[in-house]
Design an enzyme around this catalytic site. Sequence first.
Site, PDB file in Angstrom:
ATOM      1  N   ARG A   1      52.226  45.483  39.518  1.00  0.00           N
ATOM      2  CA  ARG A   1      52.866  46.802  39.548  1.00  0.00           C
ATOM      3  C   ARG A   1      51.924  47.919  40.019  1.00  0.00           C
ATOM      4  O   ARG A   1      52.268  48.713  40.908  1.00  0.00           O
ATOM      5  CB  ARG A   1      53.401  47.174  38.144  1.00  0.00           C
ATOM      6  CG  ARG A   1      54.659  46.452  37.758  1.00  0.00           C
ATOM      7  CD  ARG A   1      54.668  46.165  36.265  1.00  0.00           C
ATOM      8  NE  ARG A   1      53.688  45.119  36.002  1.00  0.00           N
ATOM      9  CZ  ARG A   1      53.989  43.814  36.033  1.00  0.00           C
ATOM     10  NH1 ARG A   1      55.213  43.437  36.185  1.00  0.00           N
ATOM     11  NH2 ARG A   1      53.050  42.901  35.865  1.00  0.00           N
ATOM     12  N   THR A   2      50.747  48.022  39.420  1.00  0.00           N
ATOM     13  CA  THR A   2      49.898  49.190  39.675  1.00  0.00           C
ATOM     14  C   THR A   2      49.413  49.204  41.120  1.00  0.00           C
ATOM     15  O   THR A   2      49.495  50.238  41.809  1.00  0.00           O
ATOM     16  CB  THR A   2      48.694  49.182  38.699  1.00  0.00           C
ATOM     17  OG1 THR A   2      49.185  48.930  37.388  1.00  0.00           O
ATOM     18  CG2 THR A   2      47.967  50.499  38.721  1.00  0.00           C
TER      19      THR A   2
ATOM     20  N   LYS B   1      29.203  38.082  47.313  1.00  0.00           N
ATOM     21  CA  LYS B   1      27.812  37.781  47.723  1.00  0.00           C
ATOM     22  C   LYS B   1      26.812  38.526  46.842  1.00  0.00           C
ATOM     23  O   LYS B   1      25.616  38.536  47.107  1.00  0.00           O
ATOM     24  CB  LYS B   1      27.600  38.188  49.189  1.00  0.00           C
ATOM     25  CG  LYS B   1      28.509  37.481  50.175  1.00  0.00           C
ATOM     26  CD  LYS B   1      28.241  38.014  51.581  1.00  0.00           C
ATOM     27  CE  LYS B   1      29.427  37.789  52.488  1.00  0.00           C
ATOM     28  NZ  LYS B   1      29.397  38.683  53.662  1.00  0.00           N
TER      29      LYS B   1
ATOM     30  N   ARG C   1      40.526  49.395  39.608  1.00  0.00           N
ATOM     31  CA  ARG C   1      40.785  48.660  38.359  1.00  0.00           C
ATOM     32  C   ARG C   1      39.587  47.760  38.131  1.00  0.00           C
ATOM     33  O   ARG C   1      39.151  47.048  39.055  1.00  0.00           O
ATOM     34  CB  ARG C   1      42.065  47.841  38.429  1.00  0.00           C
ATOM     35  CG  ARG C   1      42.220  46.915  37.230  1.00  0.00           C
ATOM     36  CD  ARG C   1      43.551  46.248  37.155  1.00  0.00           C
ATOM     37  NE  ARG C   1      44.591  47.185  36.755  1.00  0.00           N
ATOM     38  CZ  ARG C   1      45.833  46.828  36.427  1.00  0.00           C
ATOM     39  NH1 ARG C   1      46.178  45.556  36.465  1.00  0.00           N
ATOM     40  NH2 ARG C   1      46.731  47.723  36.073  1.00  0.00           N
TER      41      ARG C   1
ATOM     42  N   HIS D   1      44.436  53.530  30.869  1.00  0.00           N
ATOM     43  CA  HIS D   1      45.284  53.221  32.028  1.00  0.00           C
ATOM     44  C   HIS D   1      46.194  54.456  32.184  1.00  0.00           C
ATOM     45  O   HIS D   1      47.373  54.433  31.841  1.00  0.00           O
ATOM     46  CB  HIS D   1      46.085  51.949  31.747  1.00  0.00           C
ATOM     47  CG  HIS D   1      46.814  51.379  32.931  1.00  0.00           C
ATOM     48  ND1 HIS D   1      46.930  52.026  34.154  1.00  0.00           N
ATOM     49  CD2 HIS D   1      47.490  50.196  33.066  1.00  0.00           C
ATOM     50  CE1 HIS D   1      47.644  51.253  34.976  1.00  0.00           C
ATOM     51  NE2 HIS D   1      47.986  50.159  34.348  1.00  0.00           N
TER      52      HIS D   1
HETATM   53  N1   CP Z   1      51.398  47.588  33.810  1.00  0.00           N
HETATM   54  C1   CP Z   1      50.469  47.107  34.657  1.00  0.00           C
HETATM   55  O1   CP Z   1      49.357  47.631  34.726  1.00  0.00           O
HETATM   56  O2   CP Z   1      50.878  46.042  35.395  1.00  0.00           O
HETATM   57  P1   CP Z   1      49.961  45.296  36.478  1.00  0.00           P
HETATM   58  O3   CP Z   1      48.837  44.644  35.729  1.00  0.00           O
HETATM   59  O4   CP Z   1      50.861  44.320  37.172  1.00  0.00           O
HETATM   60  O5   CP Z   1      49.434  46.357  37.411  1.00  0.00           O
END
Ligand code: CP
Length: 307
Positions: free
Chosen positions: A58-59, A86, A108, A136
């Site tokens: 999603r993100t 590497k 992320r 998040h």
């Molecule tokens: N909710 C969420 O962060 O989903 P993903 O890990 O798929 O990005």
Amino acid sequence: MPLKQKDLLGIEGLDRSDIEHIIATADSLKEVSTRDIKKVPALRGKTIVNLFYEPSTRTRTSFELAGKRLSADVINMSVSTSSVVKGETLLDTVMNIEAMNSDIIIIRHSMSGAPSLIAKELKSSVINAGDGAHEHPTQALLDLYTIKERLGRTDGLKVAIVGDIAHSRVARSNILCLNKMGVEVRVCGPATLIPAGIEEMGVEVYYRPEEALKDVDAIMMLRIQMERQGSGLFPGVREYSRLFGLNEARVRLAKEGAIIMHPGPINRGVEISPAVADGPYSVILDQVTNGVAVRMAVLYLLSEGRA
Ligand code: CP
């Protein structure tokens, strides 16, 4: 009006007026995604880099769509096929990306604090797309957007967050965000998955969903984060599901019309039954739709500040 911050590192760095500004901007941008031609020129000429050291559906996808719908150039860097394998360090990696004139880097990372570490070294804006068990922020913002859209307000609402609170950056960002917006937050889970001292964040702690869900306006279910746990924190998946899983009987404890939320990915039949996940009160896919609008708003407001 742009955001005053260069970066979006967490909800912690936002005040209520910043949050309301992002939500209002997302509201005005949401209709772009319903057009035949889903594009506005707001970020034409800007370069956005998605740098995900952990998996995401999603993100990552919604940040990419958000950037493209604002006409930015969006690059998705695949860490597994980059020079990270590497041995290139995180800082060297982002310095090299910035040397190609990036405007925004979305990261992320499994390490809490990684976005903050790179933001100090970069001129590019940095957006935290999830760092370890820390924050998040765009997930909390899209959750808030969905609550406002469905329930019309935030002040005075009661929201229960149920599941693996200890390992959840989603829970942490939501607690910070909902508190700032006047929501009463309850957390519920096995004692081993509730961090000590969490009451200091302004939440009520429950160990039984039968008590936590009574009269709430929204239920937010969380996945058990096996990837962040050691062993022995709960008895087993079947027992967890029996004691904490959301089924139709437990939904009936909440207020009439309460909404069911989940950040995804869901584990059907573990923390949520398929009948509830796909049921009439589920807003799980609305959360995903709203994620694009909220991420468009964040990209736009951070970019405006750089103009
Ligand atoms: N909710 C969420 O962060 O989903 P993903 O890990 O798929 O990005």
